[in-house]
Write a protein that holds these residues in place. Sequence first.
Motif, PDB file in Angstrom:
ATOM      1  N   ASN A 181      18.729  63.737  57.058  1.00 33.33           N
ATOM      2  CA  ASN A 181      18.884  64.879  57.943  1.00 33.33           C
ATOM      3  C   ASN A 181      19.388  64.422  59.301  1.00 33.33           C
ATOM      4  OD1 ASN A 181      18.184  67.097  59.802  1.00 33.33           O
ATOM      5  ND2 ASN A 181      17.376  67.999  57.928  1.00 33.33           N
ATOM      6  N   GLY A 182      20.601  64.837  59.644  1.00 38.07           N
ATOM      7  CA  GLY A 182      21.257  64.365  60.851  1.00 38.07           C
ATOM      8  C   GLY A 182      20.657  64.894  62.137  1.00 38.07           C
ATOM      9  N   ALA A 183      19.788  65.894  62.024  1.00 41.41           N
ATOM     10  CA  ALA A 183      19.178  66.440  63.232  1.00 41.41           C
ATOM     11  C   ALA A 183      17.802  65.848  63.494  1.00 41.41           C
ATOM     12  CB  ALA A 183      19.071  67.965  63.110  1.00 41.41           C
ATOM     13  N   LEU A 230      25.964  61.477  69.485  1.00 39.17           N
ATOM     14  CA  LEU A 230      25.897  61.397  68.021  1.00 39.17           C
ATOM     15  C   LEU A 230      25.710  59.968  67.557  1.00 39.17           C
ATOM     16  CD1 LEU A 230      28.645  63.879  66.807  1.00 39.17           C
ATOM     17  CD2 LEU A 230      26.179  64.145  66.657  1.00 39.17           C
ATOM     18  N   ASN A 235      31.639  64.173  59.097  1.00 35.38           N
ATOM     19  CA  ASN A 235      30.258  63.701  58.902  1.00 35.38           C
ATOM     20  C   ASN A 235      29.418  63.956  60.152  1.00 35.38           C
ATOM     21  OD1 ASN A 235      31.842  61.561  60.071  1.00 35.38           O
ATOM     22  ND2 ASN A 235      30.105  60.182  59.763  1.00 35.38           N
ATOM     23  N   VAL A 236      29.389  65.221  60.544  1.00 33.58           N
ATOM     24  CA  VAL A 236      28.599  65.636  61.704  1.00 33.58           C
ATOM     25  C   VAL A 236      27.907  66.944  61.348  1.00 33.58           C
ATOM     26  CG1 VAL A 236      30.011  64.555  63.484  1.00 33.58           C
ATOM     27  CG2 VAL A 236      30.604  66.834  62.672  1.00 33.58           C
ATOM     28  N   GLN A 237      26.871  67.307  62.128  1.00 34.96           N
ATOM     29  CA  GLN A 237      26.220  68.598  61.930  1.00 34.96           C
ATOM     30  C   GLN A 237      27.148  69.698  62.432  1.00 34.96           C
ATOM     31  OE1 GLN A 237      22.535  69.159  61.134  1.00 34.96           O
ATOM     32  NE2 GLN A 237      22.895  67.165  60.208  1.00 34.96           N
ATOM     33  N   GLY A 269      22.496  61.959  63.564  1.00 36.80           N
ATOM     34  CA  GLY A 269      23.872  61.975  64.066  1.00 36.80           C
ATOM     35  C   GLY A 269      24.867  62.318  62.972  1.00 36.80           C
ATOM     36  N   GLY A 270      24.433  62.232  61.725  1.00 34.24           N
ATOM     37  CA  GLY A 270      25.339  62.538  60.623  1.00 34.24           C
ATOM     38  C   GLY A 270      25.204  63.979  60.172  1.00 34.24           C
ATOM     39  N   PRO A 271      25.862  64.337  59.059  1.00 35.44           N
ATOM     40  CA  PRO A 271      25.936  65.733  58.630  1.00 35.44           C
ATOM     41  C   PRO A 271      24.777  66.181  57.733  1.00 35.44           C
ATOM     42  CG  PRO A 271      27.317  64.371  57.228  1.00 35.44           C
ATOM     43  CD  PRO A 271      26.705  63.448  58.229  1.00 35.44           C
ATOM     44  N   GLY A 272      23.856  65.282  57.381  1.00 37.10           N
ATOM     45  CA  GLY A 272      22.849  65.605  56.365  1.00 37.10           C
ATOM     46  C   GLY A 272      21.916  66.736  56.757  1.00 37.10           C
ATOM     47  N   THR A 273      21.532  67.519  55.750  1.00 42.94           N
ATOM     48  CA  THR A 273      20.603  68.631  55.976  1.00 42.94           C
ATOM     49  C   THR A 273      19.469  68.599  54.960  1.00 42.94           C
ATOM     50  OG1 THR A 273      22.046  69.978  54.605  1.00 42.94           O
ATOM     51  CG2 THR A 273      22.321  70.193  56.981  1.00 42.94           C
ATOM     52  N   GLN A 331      25.359  57.659  58.020  1.00 46.62           N
ATOM     53  CA  GLN A 331      25.668  58.891  58.749  1.00 46.62           C
ATOM     54  C   GLN A 331      26.689  59.746  57.997  1.00 46.62           C
ATOM     55  OE1 GLN A 331      26.497  56.700  62.327  1.00 46.62           O
ATOM     56  NE2 GLN A 331      24.863  57.724  63.444  1.00 46.62           N
ATOM     57  N   THR A 332      26.521  59.819  56.685  1.00 54.47           N
ATOM     58  CA  THR A 332      27.400  60.661  55.867  1.00 54.47           C
ATOM     59  C   THR A 332      26.524  61.465  54.913  1.00 54.47           C
ATOM     60  OG1 THR A 332      27.595  59.122  54.016  1.00 54.47           O
ATOM     61  CG2 THR A 332      29.148  58.824  55.845  1.00 54.47           C
TER      62      THR A 332
END
Lengths: 247, 262, 231
Positions: free
Chosen positions: B103-105, A66, A41-43, B113-117, B83-84
């Motif tokens: 959006n994690g960015a 993070l 679960n990270v970019q 901090g998470g993986p979302g886009t 954050q998922t």
Amino acid sequence: MKKIYQRLAAVLLIFSACTKTETIPFTPEADNQLLEYKIVNVQGTPIYGAINQADSSVTIYLPFYLQLTILEPELKVSDGATITPASGTMIEDLLDFFRNGRTIKYNVKGKAGNVKGYTLHIQVQQPDLTVKEITTDPANPVTYNIDMKAFFDSFSFTLNGAGFASNLDMIKVVLVDEQNKEYGPLDISQFNTTDLTTLSFSITQYKNMSSAILATLPATGLYKVRIYSYAKVATTQNSIRINLLNK
Amino acid sequence: MISHLSWRTVTAMLFIACSIVACSKNDNKNEIIDPGETSTTVKTGIYKVVNLVADTNATSAGNAVELYYNLEENKVVPASLKQTNKWDIVFYGIYNSSVYPNNGAAVGSPGYGGPGTARIYVVTDRQFDAQYYDVTNFKPISLPIPRELWNTAFNAVKTVPVTDEKMVVRDAGLDHFQNNFDGWGYYDFYGSLFPGDPKKTHVVYALPRVIIVKTVKGHYAKVIIENIYKDNPENPNRDNKPGYVTFRYAIQMDGSKNLDIQ
Amino acid sequence: MIKHLLKIAIPLVTISLMVSCSGKDKEIVDPKDAAVMIFDLPADTAASMGEGVDGKDQRQFYTITFSFKTKETHVIRNAADSAKYLKNAEWDIAFSKEYNSFVVVNNGGIAGTPGYQGPGVGNLVIVDKPFDQVTSAPADTEFENNGLAGVGWDNGNGLGWFFYSLNNHICVPVRNRTYVLKTATGNYAKLELLNIYKGNPPVVTDLFWPAPYLTFRYYVQTDGSRNLKNR
């Protein structure tokens, strides 16, 4: 010619004699191993954990920036094995994990039925967390008074230091009395997404908008200030005094 | 004379050689343990969410409890999963009025901090807006805004109008409130649309504005928010309870940008 | 957020009714710093958000314009003031909306802003660095892609100049954030917004602290270049 055969026989004899006495035990590869542990679960690239089969541990190195509060692991195990908790099972409430501790363990059961347990360790690569003293002379603690009967009263103080998280959700600040009892958390009155060295607090007494901590504090007390910032904690050495007047 | 030690070495090597050969016969496949798909994704279609309880204690005095929504599964997701990749949009902030994509960015996003886009885009059609809205001063001309306009606006969006790069990662929020961005709802701070009526201050009126969403899995959807007050009152005031989001969305699951969905 | 402020009766504080010429602001001059520091510029201190506030009218806040060059301010109370003071390139920023807290540039093309349909070409981009460390203006593509009409409340998305603390209803300026501008005439400038409370206190805890009094620092590059070094 005969000599060669003699020698060959001798070699074979010695060989067989050696195999009888020199045996290196055969260790079959274990069928109940954790082979890969990664946080997804990270970019971009997942964070891979370091698996140590000898001491049955997995260590994840989390970058501080993070500020993850949950982890989603994807796991690979030996052929035919099962693992509990299963791959994809979230590790929730990391802040609680950092502050209060928790054992996180995975059990891998091989085809043959043997279970190997792995303990998860999380190391956060976080800069040092330090706090500056508010009271510089312990014999003369900085004192704050707040009048509980006035129409409106408040006091404020600032905590300076280094390494404060930029997201206030990662921070918890409490007062600690002489018996090591914690009061709070204090409401942080300044968002410091750009200033990572200062936090301000104000405690207010005003009708139904009073700071929650006032209901829990005694009429007078000496308190150290403790900050939890993501995975680290720091406490002042010296105390401040808070007096609730006309309580 | 060949030494004792050498023989031991040779023997050991022979045995090791044997075992290596034996091992290589196995494919050495490592099994990935599948947690099992218990979730169900929706089909391409239109979905309406009524009175979704965000934060019934919501007042303008504080941030409301966040409401994370998974459009592909049409369900709420707990905040612990922020954050998922399990959610697409969140209703966040005062009155749940900030709609962030996952959006994690993105700075300030709950998903940071998470993986979302995921990304979003507020569609504005000034000609359409002029029916109900002063396009120079950015406020509704009169309230209530006819409900039919929500249907018209929603149906008028038949395709994703912009490239992904033009979609944003910041929130869609209150229209021109302390910023110059088109939003999904108008916050009548002073009650200026109903002068003299104290019950009409600090009311949020939804506008018929469509928000395009690119979900975390890469599908496109159009979302339109109808109300943040309980039971979707046509002309809310301060007696109505905020924190109950009613919205409609259409999602295209075939991977295309076609939003002409019936 | 302002709901609680409405319930609070703000006691009488020293208020000067706004007159439509430059307000009393203090300018601080640091010989080593080429930037201009404006201290306690009074905005519409006669307005209030709520009823029953001593000495204040409950009404919308009048926009105040400010010129970087002359430091003149104008209050825009009505249509006559708008006609007289807005459609020109003499002012660079205006303090508008609630509590005069939305700082907006002078740009003739942005509907809904005070400079609309005037000759101004103002613009604003946010740079999250301390003021003194911003030594040059970003490229025009940055202004085109990320230019803002103005900055106000930062709800967490990074696009404002103050946080509104929902715990105690105090405006807290974002630190170490600089606003790189194009002035009304297109010169590059930088601005830092420091406070909305009288006396520029480092921390405000008192809900009744006098406001809005704007404290800010700016530096204009008049030679047309992007150079923004003030020290």
